[in-house]
Design an enzyme around this catalytic site. Structure first.
Site, short mmCIF file in Angstrom:
data_model
loop_
_atom_site.label_atom_id
_atom_site.label_comp_id
_atom_site.label_asym_id
_atom_site.label_seq_id
_atom_site.Cartn_x
_atom_site.Cartn_y
_atom_site.Cartn_z
N CYS A 140 -23.90 -18.62 -6.00
CA CYS A 140 -23.39 -17.35 -5.50
C CYS A 140 -24.27 -16.76 -4.38
CB CYS A 140 -23.36 -16.39 -6.68
SG CYS A 140 -22.84 -14.76 -6.22
N ARG A 176 -9.72 -14.44 -5.71
CA ARG A 176 -10.87 -13.94 -6.48
C ARG A 176 -11.68 -12.90 -5.70
NH1 ARG A 176 -16.27 -15.27 -8.18
NH2 ARG A 176 -16.29 -15.16 -10.45
#
Ligand code: IMP
Length: 501
Positions: free
Chosen positions: A319, A418
């Site tokens: 991430c 998302r």
């Protein structure tokens, strides 16, 4: 004026557990890791209780049907990734749900007029050495015979020889009819000294193989998580855009639980999604929501009716959300605050909403820390991506094996639902990277090792259940220098690979 929180947010690595008194009863064999997956009222039981506190991340590189079966076999739940077409996701759920422990759907089927060369090619491609010979080579075609490596000798036979000339034909096969139990099939396997047993429908169509080795492994998995029809429990990811098509398809395919997959869950989109599910299915469809990182976010999703709530923004191994957008929170601090709010909510309403800690688990002991901080279960991506059962490619670089692992916010996954709140069907910037992780072997072996460490630490804290750990745990923040002290130090390590664990 903006609100400032001047306390730093901490990560798992900055905490340690201080051992508590443990009685002689407190041994790993007496520890249970059972934990609720969905909300329940005081005095009742969760509609789904997992046997281990692990779920797999809703990611292309992690949760396909093979991993879903492997994880349910060990007692956890996979959430099949939603960043694929509705049909493909539903088909994955269906495959995992129709996988009957010990009954294997025949993936390698061949026509009777195919050649030995075709058999060799199919065997090499799939790694399967038992092939069903069916009408038209279809997985559910009429069973005409079986070919195993004992039926041919490559060095002595013409590669153009037809399968029908060397297969074991149907009239010489021992088989069972659909409906036979695994133990009945196993008796036939033993009585006739077989390695595999075809199971057919009443009208002779191929249904499954039962393999001798699978029966043994079925017996060796006492934690397997099954629904009331003895099928594996399987979850599936959804998004806040196409739920009106996706949810019915996933429910029809047999999904036991859904989870809204979103990088940031404190939003009206989540409410609209949950409202739609409640209007159409009431409480019969279970749906988790997230991700949030504070008490306010938890409250919002709790009031929306989420069945469980996921915590974590920016802590995932792949991430780059924090770098890209400047949002997120240290996972430990976020989790501690949300779990305190979960307990407060329970006291006020009598409804217990399980909390899932999502992302950022690097070492096995981080799992124990997350549980001690209040998590009911943990979602892991990198961890599961390393195993044989994950859907990603295994690659060899300079003699070392790796598995590919990419973020849902990377260009490779293109999971715009998302991340993009505006519904623009493209990713305008990336929030995840494409990476490699060291290949680690089978899910079963790794999960067993990780959980043996969790159980051992629980015993050090005097806890035989996750709830007891949460009540008894004493956690301490550690200084940067004591983190250095925590690893091997002032010695020259011989085996550097152990640093990965
Ligand atoms: P890991 O276990 O540390 O690898 O984290 C997995 C978690 O990272 C997932 O469950 C998601 O919540 C999150 N995640 C997945 N893909 C991305 C991405 O591309 N960017 C940011 N977070 C991601």
């Amino acid at each position: 004026m903006a609100t400032f929180i001047n306390e730093p947010a901490h990560t798992f690595n900055e905490y340690l557990l201080i051992p508590g008194y443990s009685s002689s009863e407190c041994v790993p064999a007496n520890v249970t890791l059972r934990t609720p997956l969905v909300k329940y009222k005081k005095g009742e039981e969760s509609a789904i209780t997992m046997n281990i506190p692990l779920v797999s991340a809703i990611m292309q590189a992690v949760s396909g049907d093979k991993l879903a079966v492997a994880l349910a076999t060990q007692g956890g739940v996979s959430f099949i990734y939603g960043s694929q077409s509705v049909e493909n996701e539903a088909a994955m759920v269906k495959r995992a749900k129709s996988y009957k422990a010990g009954f294997v759907q025949s993936d390698s089927n061949i026509r009777p007029d195919a050649t030995l060369a075709d058999v060799i090619e199919l065997t090499e491609r799939t790694g399967h050495s038992t092939l069903a010979v069916t009408e038209g080579g279809k997985p559910d075609g009429k069973l005409l015979g079986v070919v195993t490596s004992r039926d041919y000798r490559v060095s002595r036979m013409d590669k153009n020889e037809k399968v029908e000339s060397f297969m074991t034909p149907f009239d010489k096969l021992i088989y069972a009819y659909e409906g036979a139990t695994l133990s009945e099939c196993n008796d036939i396997i033993w009585d006739h000294k077989l390695n595999s047993l075809p199971v057919i429908s009443k009208d002779g169509k191929m249904r499954y193989f039962v393999f001798r080795k699978d029966y043994d492994s079925h017996k060796a998995n006492p934690n397997e998580l099954l629904d009331e029809h003895k099928r594996y429990v399987v979850g599936a990811g959804i998004n806040t855009r196409d739920y009106a098509e996706r949810v019915p398809a996933l429910i029809e395919a047999g999904a036991d639980v859904l989870c809204i997959d979103s990088s940031e869950g404190f939003s009206e989109w989540q409410k609209l999604t949950i409202d739609w599910i409640r209007e159409n299915y009431g409480d019969s469809v279970k749906v988790g929501a997230g991700n949030v990182v504070d008490a306010e976010g938890f409250r919002y999703l709790a009031d929306c009716g989420a069945d469980f709530i996921k915590v974590g923004i920016g802590g995932g191994s792949i991430c780059i959300t924090r770098e890209t957008k400047g949002i997120g929170r240290g996972q430990a601090t976020a989790l501690i605050e949300v779990c305190a709010e979960r307990d407060k909510y329970f006291e006020e309403t009598g409804v217990y909403i399980p909390v899932c800690s999502d992302g950022g688990i690097v070492y096995d002991h981080h799992i124990t820390l997350a549980l001690a901080m209040g998590a009911d279960f943990i979602m892991l991506g990198r961890y599961f991506a390393r195993f044989d059962e994950s859907p990603s490619n295994k690659v060899s670089i300079n003699g070392t094996y790796y598995k590919e692992y990419w973020g849902e916010g990377s260009q490779r996954a293109r999971n715009w639902q998302r991340y993009d709140l505006g519904g623009d069907k493209k990713l305008s910037f990336e929030e995840g990277v494409d990476s490699l992780v060291p290949y680690a072997g089978s899910l079963k072996d790794n999960v067993a090792l990780s959980l043996s460490k969790v159980k051992s630490t629980m015993c050090n804290c005097g806890a035989l259940t996750i709830r007891e750990l949460q009540e008894k745990a004493k956690l301490t923040l550690v200084s940067a220098t004591s983190i250095v002290e925590g690893g091997a130090h002032d010695v020259i390590q011989k085996d550097k690979s152990s640093a990965m664990k």
